[in-house]
Each structure stands twice: as C-alpha cells, then as structure tokens.
Enzyme design. Structure first.
Site, short mmCIF file in Angstrom:
data_model
loop_
_atom_site.label_atom_id
_atom_site.label_comp_id
_atom_site.label_asym_id
_atom_site.label_seq_id
_atom_site.Cartn_x
_atom_site.Cartn_y
_atom_site.Cartn_z
N LEU A 11 0.83 -1.22 0.00
CA LEU A 11 0.00 0.00 0.00
C LEU A 11 0.86 1.27 0.00
O LEU A 11 0.90 2.01 -0.99
CB LEU A 11 -0.92 -0.02 1.24
CG LEU A 11 -1.82 1.20 1.44
CD1 LEU A 11 -2.84 1.35 0.33
CD2 LEU A 11 -2.54 1.11 2.80
N THR A 18 1.70 7.71 1.22
CA THR A 18 1.61 7.90 2.66
C THR A 18 2.99 7.95 3.32
O THR A 18 3.08 8.31 4.48
CB THR A 18 0.80 6.75 3.30
OG1 THR A 18 1.11 5.56 2.59
CG2 THR A 18 -0.68 7.03 3.26
N VAL A 48 8.77 -1.35 7.02
CA VAL A 48 9.06 -1.91 8.35
C VAL A 48 7.88 -1.64 9.29
O VAL A 48 7.26 -0.58 9.22
CB VAL A 48 10.36 -1.23 8.88
CG1 VAL A 48 10.66 -1.64 10.29
CG2 VAL A 48 11.53 -1.55 7.97
N SER A 115 -0.21 -5.48 2.96
CA SER A 115 0.42 -4.33 3.61
C SER A 115 0.74 -4.62 5.07
O SER A 115 0.01 -5.34 5.74
CB SER A 115 -0.52 -3.13 3.54
OG SER A 115 -0.08 -2.09 4.39
N ALA A 116 1.82 -4.00 5.57
CA ALA A 116 2.19 -4.14 6.98
C ALA A 116 1.37 -3.21 7.86
O ALA A 116 1.37 -3.35 9.09
CB ALA A 116 3.67 -3.79 7.14
N SER A 117 0.65 -2.28 7.24
CA SER A 117 0.00 -1.22 8.01
C SER A 117 -1.27 -1.68 8.72
O SER A 117 -2.08 -2.41 8.17
CB SER A 117 -0.35 -0.06 7.09
OG SER A 117 -1.08 0.92 7.81
N LYS A 118 -1.42 -1.20 9.95
CA LYS A 118 -2.66 -1.45 10.69
C LYS A 118 -3.68 -0.36 10.37
O LYS A 118 -4.80 -0.40 10.86
CB LYS A 118 -2.36 -1.48 12.19
CG LYS A 118 -1.49 -2.67 12.61
CD LYS A 118 -1.46 -2.81 14.12
CE LYS A 118 -0.99 -4.18 14.55
NZ LYS A 118 0.41 -4.23 14.93
N ASN A 119 -3.27 0.62 9.56
CA ASN A 119 -4.18 1.70 9.17
C ASN A 119 -4.67 1.54 7.73
O ASN A 119 -5.26 2.47 7.17
CB ASN A 119 -3.46 3.05 9.29
CG ASN A 119 -3.12 3.39 10.74
OD1 ASN A 119 -4.01 3.52 11.57
ND2 ASN A 119 -1.84 3.52 11.04
N LYS A 146 7.17 -8.30 7.04
CA LYS A 146 8.07 -8.43 5.89
C LYS A 146 9.50 -8.21 6.42
O LYS A 146 9.67 -7.35 7.28
CB LYS A 146 7.76 -7.37 4.82
CG LYS A 146 6.36 -7.48 4.23
CD LYS A 146 6.03 -6.26 3.37
CE LYS A 146 4.56 -6.24 2.98
NZ LYS A 146 4.15 -5.02 2.25
#
Ligand code: BG6
Ligand code: MG
Length: 220
Positions: A11, A18, A48, A115-119, A146
């Site tokens: 993402l 972002t 990260v 995606s690693a994002s929690k958002n 990742k």
C-alpha cells in the site's frame, strides 16, 4: 509461460503516497525527543512495522526506553499519522495505480492488498480504493512482518491463486525479499538502486500494463 492469476499490492509507496505522512509523524516525535530525523533516515523505515520503525528511530537518536514507554511513543506517533490520513482523498492515489487495478480486474486477474499497516482500511476507504480489491491482508491479519512472506501467502490463499501465478508490487527492499521468499515474481516500484532484487523495476504503476507484464514475465 507461467500465467498471471493474481496481483498483490503493497500500500504505502505503491498505491498511495503515505510515506511522507509516516516521515512527518516520525520526525515530529524525534524533534520532541531532541534529535533530528532526516528523509534519508526515513528510507530505513519503509516497509518496516511500526514497532520495528520506532526501534530504528531510537537507535538513530541514541536513546533507550522500556517497553511501556516505547508503546506510548509508538501510539503518540500513530495518533499524529492517523490525523494526517484522516484528511486523505482520491487525489493522493499514486499515478497509474487506479488504472492498473481496473485493468487487472477487467482481465480477470485477482487483486489483493498485502500491507504491513494497521491503518490500511482507513487509507483504502478515504481514497476510495476498497472496492478494487478481492482480498485485503494488512497488519491486523499478520503475525510476522516483511521480509517474512506471510502477508503475501495469505493474500494468494485468499484469492485462490498459487504463488507461482502471483505478482507482487512493492516499493521496499523488505517487501521484495518477502515476495521472493513466497516464491512469487516481483515488480519493484522505485529505483533499481534499492530494488535490484526484484524481477522488474519501474518508476511507478503508470509504466505497468497487463500486456507488458505478460511479455516481461513470459520466460519467468
Ligand atoms: C508500511 C510502511 O506499509 O507500514 C511503514 O511502509 C509502516 O513505514 C508500516 O511503519 C506500519 O504502518 P502502520 O500504519 O501500522 O503504523
Ligand atoms: Mg511500501
């Protein structure tokens, strides 16, 4: 020729810009802690996880905190970041991203977020990208970050595609490594200097088409 059945997208930095909001929010935290955090330092944080990013930031500042204080600092950064992304709209979708997602779906190729994002859900909703995905796998679904391949393996499974039939789009070195470890082909979005391990590197999704991918990966 190995078929293309699914495209899996990172993402931040691939579909939306972002990365600059992450940078601004981390820089503000560093300022409050009394040190300078540069754009060059920020490169180390791409792809990260939030907790690992904070550890890198504190290492740059030469600071150590206990776990409770680190959790508070990560929350402080995230609250700022959420403020920025709450104001996002479709104008912040990166060049070519929407067109390529539409092209994949028209060609019968499944699309998944990895995606690693929690958002991620907030960002997809605010930019109007949610309906373009058959599956959404983000930081709330994974247990390993990742370069672990988990996020992409879950994405492939969710859309019912074999890893050999998937292509990953990534702007981070850790993401390309995750794709390779998942035994998927990868397209790096950015510079060959950092993404040289990808099967193909392009400046943005504006240079990508289904026909172009079929040709580029004909022998892979
Ligand atoms: C990745 C970004 O996509 O998500 C990282 O490249 C970020 O910079 C990570 O730290 C986690 O994001 P979030 O939104 O859960 O803090
Ligand atoms: Mg990214």
């Amino acid at each position: 020729m190995s078929q293309i059945k699914a495209c899996l997208f990172d993402l931040d930095g691939v579909l939306v810009d972002t990365a600059r909001y992450h940078f601004i929010a981390w820089r503000e935290l560093a300022e409050e802690l009394g040190f300078v955090f540069t754009e060059q330092d920020n490169e180390r944080l791409k792809g990260v996880s939030r907790a690992a990013s904070l550890n890198i930031l504190l290492e740059i500042g030469g600071l150590t905190f206990d776990e409770a204080e680190k959790a508070r600092l990560a929350e402080q950064k995230n609250n700022r970041y959420v403020e920025y992304i709450s104001r996002m709209d479709s104008s912040e979708i990166l060049p070519g991203a929407l067109e390529f997602l539409q092209e994949c779906r028209a060609a019968g190729i499944k699309t998944a977020l990895g995606s690693a994002s929690k958002n991620a859900a907030t960002i997809l909703n605010n930019t109007g990208l949610t309906p373009y995905f058959d599956a959404i796998i983000d930081g709330t679904h994974t247990s390993a970050a990742k370069p672990d391949p988990e996020v992409f393996l879950l994405g492939a499974q969710a859309v019912g595609a074999e890893p050999a039939h998937c292509i990953v789009f990534e702007d981070a070195e850790a993401g390309i490594e995750a794709a390779t470890r998942a035994r998927m082909r990868s397209v790096g979005i950015g510079s060959p200097d950092t993404l040289g391990a990808a099967n193909l590197v392009v400046p943005s999704l504006a240079q990508v088409s289904v026909a172009g991918l079929r040709e580029a990966f004909a022998a892979v």
